[in-house]
Write an enzyme that holds these catalytic residues in place. Structure first.
Site, PDB file in Angstrom:
ATOM      1  N   ASP A  57       0.756  -1.021   0.023  1.00  0.00           N
ATOM      2  CA  ASP A  57      -0.076   0.205   0.040  1.00  0.00           C
ATOM      3  C   ASP A  57       1.056   1.242   0.120  1.00  0.00           C
ATOM      4  OD1 ASP A  57      -3.111  -0.086   1.448  1.00  0.00           O
ATOM      5  OD2 ASP A  57      -2.413   1.463   0.220  1.00  0.00           O
ATOM      6  N   ASP A 115      -2.929   4.715  -2.259  1.00  0.00           N
ATOM      7  CA  ASP A 115      -3.881   5.336  -1.409  1.00  0.00           C
ATOM      8  C   ASP A 115      -4.433   6.562  -1.383  1.00  0.00           C
ATOM      9  OD1 ASP A 115      -5.204   4.921   1.436  1.00  0.00           O
ATOM     10  OD2 ASP A 115      -4.254   6.718   1.762  1.00  0.00           O
ATOM     11  N   GLU A 132      -6.324   3.929  -5.937  1.00  0.00           N
ATOM     12  CA  GLU A 132      -7.589   4.292  -5.358  1.00  0.00           C
ATOM     13  C   GLU A 132      -7.938   5.660  -5.490  1.00  0.00           C
ATOM     14  OE1 GLU A 132      -7.888   5.707  -1.070  1.00  0.00           O
ATOM     15  OE2 GLU A 132      -9.428   4.427  -0.810  1.00  0.00           O
ATOM     16  N   HIS A 188     -11.450  -3.097   2.730  1.00  0.00           N
ATOM     17  CA  HIS A 188     -11.156  -2.814   4.086  1.00  0.00           C
ATOM     18  C   HIS A 188     -11.868  -1.475   4.655  1.00  0.00           C
ATOM     19  CE1 HIS A 188      -8.184  -0.369   2.369  1.00  0.00           C
ATOM     20  NE2 HIS A 188      -8.298   0.269   3.557  1.00  0.00           N
ATOM     21  N   ASP A 189     -12.304  -0.903   3.554  1.00  0.00           N
ATOM     22  CA  ASP A 189     -13.091   0.584   3.970  1.00  0.00           C
ATOM     23  C   ASP A 189     -14.689   0.526   3.760  1.00  0.00           C
ATOM     24  OD1 ASP A 189     -10.924   2.607   2.317  1.00  0.00           O
ATOM     25  OD2 ASP A 189     -10.884   1.959   4.471  1.00  0.00           O
TER      26      ASP A 189
END
Ligand code: TEU
Ligand code: CA
Length: 570
Positions: free
Chosen positions: A98, A201, A258, A330-331
């Site tokens: 990430d 990210d 992302e 995961h969000d």
């Protein structure tokens, strides 16, 4: 389209803290991931993205990095990381980390030095402004985690710093070429170690619309949604193209952005033939039904709205590049809890419905990106009180709901729907204590349903969700169908038929038998039967079916509730 090594793969996101704990401290770790590499190989995974494992105070569960060059001791050490990269490669699995560079942690050396001397070199690594009590802030943007995006610079009564996320996540100033150089050398250091690439990210946030200025307030806190600024900001792709040139292109690295709030005109520069990323995530479905007032105002979306969002994404990228197709991460809440109508998971067709949702998303054009636990049909968890919630975003949204007049009971119901903890409960390996995740006390309670939903139970059950995902991945890898599944155009079918999501994947080349190969994916997205008129083509093969049987008569499929089928046509 130029063929790339990752195009035919299936990708998998691991949230290390909740994947597998190897040393009994209740926290998942790298050795736990290494232990499970054979599992990932058996599932058919070719790319693994690890959520952050760098040194961090974990204010935002590792998305607040205090040292980009160290593994946080909770997760292991650099030897573990090197072993993971090495062992994964032996299994033809690429490890992707990430890349969190819109911000760092307030415990990072750079920020500590900025606090010591705001006017020095490191002060310029951040957005630090003079400010005096009672003065207006430079802008009224609301942090993603609530409240203003400005906080006092520690140790300074007359200075403030910008953080579009948590106040422990100070934004790095990307306008400063020294910052960009520091970041690029860090990226290349990791790529030199053999990483296959990065998931990148919150990257749209690195370009601010400057100088700082307000937008109309959208709540009575006088603040506004930061999307206003993102809408106005221009030039993010200049930074991203530079990063690609200085880093990713040199290593032929796989990169997945992302990206929320992208402008459609920017898509080719993001994921086109010469784009700055290999691909980016499709969030079109995840943002559906959202309301800027807060989670309490979000709407549950219908199957037809879900279908429409998927086909919109397919349409806008079909001549540009590939998206990563997801139902969760995961969000986000668990996909089966979010996109299946109320009550289905407690009804007689839960398994068929989970397979239908998974199959409809998996077979879309793009890179299928599973999230840990999705392959066994993990569901949202349930908390009785906000005190049981870890997620800083959820805790903020709980307060937003109360401020909007909801009772605590009404507010916790909302939080249970959307809290990021839903995706962060430990992976359910088996029906032993703590679902086999840890011999200690898990950092976040295991979902109470682990006795029924766990890998051990599903691996041996040919009709399980897990075996269904394994069949999907095998089908995608099958040389007979890979060309059509990876590169074939998506063409919606019977698009106006309610609660039906159906689409062709049109083969681009002739298959081995010399015929044009078309694949038809059908999903009866409801609790009732429905008739689906099949296209005139001949059904060569039933490639997948979430029932043991099917009923086709006179060119009509009498689909059972939640029936999902993949047909090879000629
Ligand atoms: O999320 C970026 C982001 O903007 C959305 O996911 C969302 O706004 C956020 O999750 C709040 O609900 C990335 C990471 O995926 C997320 O886990 C981090 O909290 C965030 O960036 C900050 O690094
Ligand atoms: Ca551990």
């Amino acid at each position: 389209m130029e063929r790339k090594w990752w195009h035919g793969k299936t990708a998998y996101q691991i949230y290390p803290k909740s994947f597998k704990d190897s040393n009994g401290d209740g926290i998942g770790d790298l050795r736990g991931v290494i232990e499970k590499l054979d599992y990932l190989k058996e599932l058919g995974i070719g790319i693994v993205w690890l959520s952050p494992i760098y040194q961090s105070p974990l204010a935002d569960q590792g998305y607040d990095i205090s040292d980009y060059y160290r593994i946080d001791p909770r997760f292991g050490d650099m030897n573990d990381m090197d072993e993971l990269i090495r062992e994964a490669k032996k299994r033809d699995i690429g490890i992707v980390m990430d890349l969190v560079v819109n911000h760092c942690s307030d415990e990072h050396e750079w920020f500590r030095k900025a606090c010591e001397n705001p006017d020095g070199k490191y002060g310029k690594y951040f957005y630090i402004q003079d400010w005096h009590e009672g003065e207006k802030l430079p802008c009224n943007w609301r942090s993603y985690f609530g409240g203003p995006v400005w906080s006092k610079l520690p140790g300074h009564e007359d200075k403030i710093y910008l953080h579009v996320f948590h106040k422990k996540q100070p934004d790095l100033n990307w306008e400063n070429p020294e910052v960009r150089r520091e970041i690029y050398s860090m990226i290349n250091w990791w790529l030199e170690k053999g990483l296959a690439g990065f998931r990148i990210d919150a990257i749209i946030n690195i370009k601010k619309a400057l100088p700082f200025h307000d937008y109309p307030a959208d709540r009575d806190d006088g603040l506004c949604d930061i999307d206003n600024m993102l809408e106005e900001a221009r030039g993010v792709t200049d930074f991203l193209d530079e990063m690609a040139r200085e880093c990713f292109d040199k290593y032929n690295a796989f990169t997945a952005g992302e990206v929320f709030n992208e402008k459609e005109s920017e898509l080719p520069r993001f994921i086109g033939e010469n784009g700055c990323f290999s691909t980016m995530f499709d969030f079109n479905e995840a943002i559906l039904g959202q309301d800027k007032k807060g989670w309490y105002a979000h709407k549950k979306i219908t199957p037809d709205e879900y279908k429409k969002a998927c086909f919109e994404s397919q349409k806008k990228t079909e001549n540009v590049g590939f998206l990563c197709n997801i139902i969760e991460n995961h969000d986000e809440p668990r996909g089966v809890s979010r996109y299946l109508p109320e009550g289905v998971l407690d009804g007689p067709y839960a398994i068929q419905a989970k397979k239908l949702l998974g199959g409809l998303n998996f077979m879309l054009r793009g890179l299928p990106f599973l999230y840990q636990g999705q392959e066994i049909g993990m569901e949202n968890t349930r908390c009785e009180s906000i005190n049981q919630i870890d997620d800083i975003s959820a805790r903020d949204q709980y307060q937003v709901a109360l401020n909007a007049g909801l009772s605590p009971e009404e507010a916790i119901k909302i939080i249970n729907l959307y809290s990021r903890d839903n995706a962060r409960t430990p992976f359910q390996w088996d029906d032993n204590l703590n679902a086999g995740f840890t011999s200690g006390t898990p950092w976040l309670p295991v979902n109470k349903n682990y006795k029924n939903i766990n890998l051990k139970a599903e691996r041996d059950d040919p009709d399980s969700v897990w075996n269904f995902y394994r069949d999907l991945i095998q089908l995608r890898k099958n040389p007979k169908y890979q060309e059509t599944i990876v590169y074939g155009k998506t063409e919606p079918y019977l698009i106006n038929q309610k609660n039906l999501m159906a689409y062709f994947r049109r083969g681009l080349n002739q298959n081995q038998d010399g015929a044009k190969q078309d694949i038809l994916i059908l999903g009866n997205f409801q609790d009732q039967e429905q008739d689906i008129i099949l296209p005139g083509a001949i059904i060569q093969n039933i490639l997948l079916n979430n029932y043991h049987d099917y009923h086709i008569k006179n060119g009509v499929l009498h689909a059972k509730p939640w029936q999902f089928m993949i047909l090879e046509l000629i």
